[in-house]
Design a protein around this motif. Structure first.
Motif, PDB file in Angstrom:
ATOM      1  N   PHE A 130       1.526 -15.580  -1.721  1.00 16.21           N
ATOM      2  CA  PHE A 130       2.373 -15.037  -0.656  1.00 16.21           C
ATOM      3  C   PHE A 130       2.447 -13.516  -0.728  1.00 16.21           C
ATOM      4  CE2 PHE A 130       6.531 -13.609   0.942  1.00 16.21           C
ATOM      5  CZ  PHE A 130       6.414 -14.013   2.258  1.00 16.21           C
ATOM      6  N   TYR A 131       2.707 -12.992  -1.919  1.00 17.85           N
ATOM      7  CA  TYR A 131       2.909 -11.543  -2.049  1.00 17.85           C
ATOM      8  C   TYR A 131       1.605 -10.764  -2.215  1.00 17.85           C
ATOM      9  CZ  TYR A 131       7.974 -11.959  -2.311  1.00 17.85           C
ATOM     10  OH  TYR A 131       9.295 -12.186  -1.996  1.00 17.85           O
ATOM     11  N   GLY A 132       0.530 -11.432  -2.560  1.00 12.98           N
ATOM     12  CA  GLY A 132      -0.728 -10.723  -2.814  1.00 12.98           C
ATOM     13  C   GLY A 132      -1.174  -9.862  -1.648  1.00 12.98           C
ATOM     14  N   ASP A 133      -1.248 -10.439  -0.450  1.00  9.69           N
ATOM     15  CA  ASP A 133      -1.664  -9.678   0.733  1.00  9.69           C
ATOM     16  C   ASP A 133      -0.638  -8.609   1.098  1.00  9.69           C
ATOM     17  OD1 ASP A 133      -4.016 -11.050   0.998  1.00  9.69           O
ATOM     18  OD2 ASP A 133      -3.287 -12.389   2.580  1.00  9.69           O
ATOM     19  N   ILE A 134       0.632  -8.933   0.903  1.00 12.08           N
ATOM     20  CA  ILE A 134       1.695  -7.969   1.232  1.00 12.08           C
ATOM     21  C   ILE A 134       1.552  -6.722   0.350  1.00 12.08           C
ATOM     22  CG2 ILE A 134       4.198  -7.596   1.146  1.00 12.08           C
ATOM     23  CD1 ILE A 134       4.440 -10.676   1.761  1.00 12.08           C
ATOM     24  N   ILE A 135       1.373  -6.946  -0.930  1.00 10.68           N
ATOM     25  CA  ILE A 135       1.244  -5.814  -1.860  1.00 10.68           C
ATOM     26  C   ILE A 135      -0.053  -5.044  -1.582  1.00 10.68           C
ATOM     27  CG2 ILE A 135       0.954  -5.208  -4.299  1.00 10.68           C
ATOM     28  CD1 ILE A 135       2.944  -7.539  -4.909  1.00 10.68           C
ATOM     29  N   ALA A 136      -1.121  -5.744  -1.246  1.00 10.91           N
ATOM     30  CA  ALA A 136      -2.385  -5.064  -0.926  1.00 10.91           C
ATOM     31  C   ALA A 136      -2.215  -4.164   0.305  1.00 10.91           C
ATOM     32  CB  ALA A 136      -3.487  -6.092  -0.696  1.00 10.91           C
ATOM     33  N   LYS A 137      -1.536  -4.677   1.342  1.00  7.44           N
ATOM     34  CA  LYS A 137      -1.323  -3.858   2.541  1.00  7.44           C
ATOM     35  C   LYS A 137      -0.378  -2.695   2.254  1.00  7.44           C
ATOM     36  CE  LYS A 137      -2.681  -7.315   5.757  1.00  7.44           C
ATOM     37  NZ  LYS A 137      -2.471  -8.216   6.808  1.00  7.44           N
ATOM     38  N   LEU A 138       0.612  -2.943   1.412  1.00  7.57           N
ATOM     39  CA  LEU A 138       1.525  -1.865   1.019  1.00  7.57           C
ATOM     40  C   LEU A 138       0.751  -0.762   0.296  1.00  7.57           C
ATOM     41  CD1 LEU A 138       4.382  -0.678   0.620  1.00  7.57           C
ATOM     42  CD2 LEU A 138       4.495  -2.005  -1.510  1.00  7.57           C
ATOM     43  N   LYS A 139      -0.114  -1.143  -0.619  1.00 10.38           N
ATOM     44  CA  LYS A 139      -0.890  -0.143  -1.366  1.00 10.38           C
ATOM     45  C   LYS A 139      -1.830   0.627  -0.439  1.00 10.38           C
ATOM     46  CE  LYS A 139      -0.653  -2.190  -5.960  1.00 10.38           C
ATOM     47  NZ  LYS A 139      -1.391  -2.825  -7.067  1.00 10.38           N
ATOM     48  N   ASP A 140      -2.423  -0.057   0.532  1.00 14.40           N
ATOM     49  CA  ASP A 140      -3.268   0.635   1.513  1.00 14.40           C
ATOM     50  C   ASP A 140      -2.456   1.690   2.258  1.00 14.40           C
ATOM     51  OD1 ASP A 140      -5.514  -0.788   0.848  1.00 14.40           O
ATOM     52  OD2 ASP A 140      -5.430  -2.124   2.585  1.00 14.40           O
ATOM     53  N   TYR A 141      -1.278   1.280   2.703  1.00 18.42           N
ATOM     54  CA  TYR A 141      -0.386   2.209   3.424  1.00 18.42           C
ATOM     55  C   TYR A 141       0.005   3.380   2.525  1.00 18.42           C
ATOM     56  CZ  TYR A 141       4.268   3.910   4.689  1.00 18.42           C
ATOM     57  OH  TYR A 141       5.361   4.709   4.933  1.00 18.42           O
ATOM     58  N   LEU A 142       0.451   3.078   1.328  1.00 16.70           N
ATOM     59  CA  LEU A 142       0.918   4.146   0.432  1.00 16.70           C
ATOM     60  C   LEU A 142      -0.204   5.109   0.065  1.00 16.70           C
ATOM     61  CD1 LEU A 142       3.232   2.033  -1.902  1.00 16.70           C
ATOM     62  CD2 LEU A 142       3.955   3.647  -0.111  1.00 16.70           C
ATOM     63  N   GLY A 143      -1.407   4.602  -0.024  1.00 22.41           N
ATOM     64  CA  GLY A 143      -2.550   5.445  -0.364  1.00 22.41           C
ATOM     65  C   GLY A 143      -2.821   6.535   0.660  1.00 22.41           C
ATOM     66  N   GLY A 144      -2.345   6.330   1.889  1.00 22.50           N
ATOM     67  CA  GLY A 144      -2.566   7.311   2.936  1.00 22.50           C
ATOM     68  C   GLY A 144      -1.382   8.237   3.180  1.00 22.50           C
ATOM     69  N   GLN A 145      -0.348   8.136   2.333  1.00 25.19           N
ATOM     70  CA  GLN A 145       0.862   8.935   2.554  1.00 25.19           C
ATOM     71  C   GLN A 145       0.934  10.109   1.585  1.00 25.19           C
ATOM     72  OE1 GLN A 145       2.608   8.022   5.280  1.00 25.19           O
ATOM     73  NE2 GLN A 145       0.989   6.483   5.344  1.00 25.19           N
ATOM     74  N   GLN A 146       1.404  11.236   2.118  1.00 27.03           N
ATOM     75  CA  GLN A 146       1.665  12.402   1.280  1.00 27.03           C
ATOM     76  C   GLN A 146       2.915  13.095   1.804  1.00 27.03           C
ATOM     77  OE1 GLN A 146      -1.892  14.841   1.127  1.00 27.03           O
ATOM     78  NE2 GLN A 146      -2.148  14.153  -0.978  1.00 27.03           N
ATOM     79  N   SER A 147       3.810  13.413   0.917  1.00 25.97           N
ATOM     80  CA  SER A 147       5.057  14.114   1.266  1.00 25.97           C
ATOM     81  C   SER A 147       5.820  13.371   2.353  1.00 25.97           C
ATOM     82  CB  SER A 147       4.771  15.547   1.710  1.00 25.97           C
ATOM     83  OG  SER A 147       4.101  16.245   0.694  1.00 25.97           O
TER      84      SER A 147
END
Length: 129
Positions: free
Chosen positions: A38-55
């Motif tokens: 259940f959480y695997g895809d959620i965490i993967a998408k979260l990490k994708d999102y966070l990887g593109g964020q700065q400040s």
């Protein structure tokens, strides 16, 4: 990146990750049969999102009335990813909502705040409905 919404079920929480607004929410109960799935895809998408964020200022709202031990491990992984995002220059505020009479959920939130000190942790006691 598309937002992520997963409707709640009796054993899984509502997941409402509005990536475009930098507001991520989990609410309900979490005791899925397979928490890693259940959480695997959620965490993967979260990490994708966070990887593109700065400040960026990211607001996280977690209001779980119950979660089992396998969900606990997944929550740690999710919050660890948020903590890592702070270490790369983002600001994360985690609003932890708990029933004012539920010491277990309160104490888990306190443990998270002690383990992930980069995150701004705000505890919110709510009255039972």
């Amino acid at each position: 990146m598309d937002n992520l919404y997963i409707a709640p079920t009796p054993s899984t929480p509502e997941v409402d990750f509005k990536f475009d607004a930098h507001r991520l929410s989990l609410r309900g109960e979490s005791y899925p049969e397979n928490a890693a799935a259940f959480y695997g895809d959620i965490i993967a998408k979260l990490k994708d999102y966070l990887g593109g964020q700065q400040s960026e200022k990211i607001e996280v709202n977690i209001a779980l009335a119950y979660f089992n031990s396998s969900s606990t491990k997944m929550l740690f992984n999710l919050i660890e990813a948020l903590n890592d995002a702070v270490d790369t220059g983002n600001q994360v505020q985690l609003n932890w909502f708990h029933d004012e009479e539920d010491d277990t959920i309160l104490e888990f939130g306190q443990e998270l705040s002690e383990d992930f000190t980069s995150i701004e942790f705000v505890s919110h006691a709510v009255r039972p409905s």
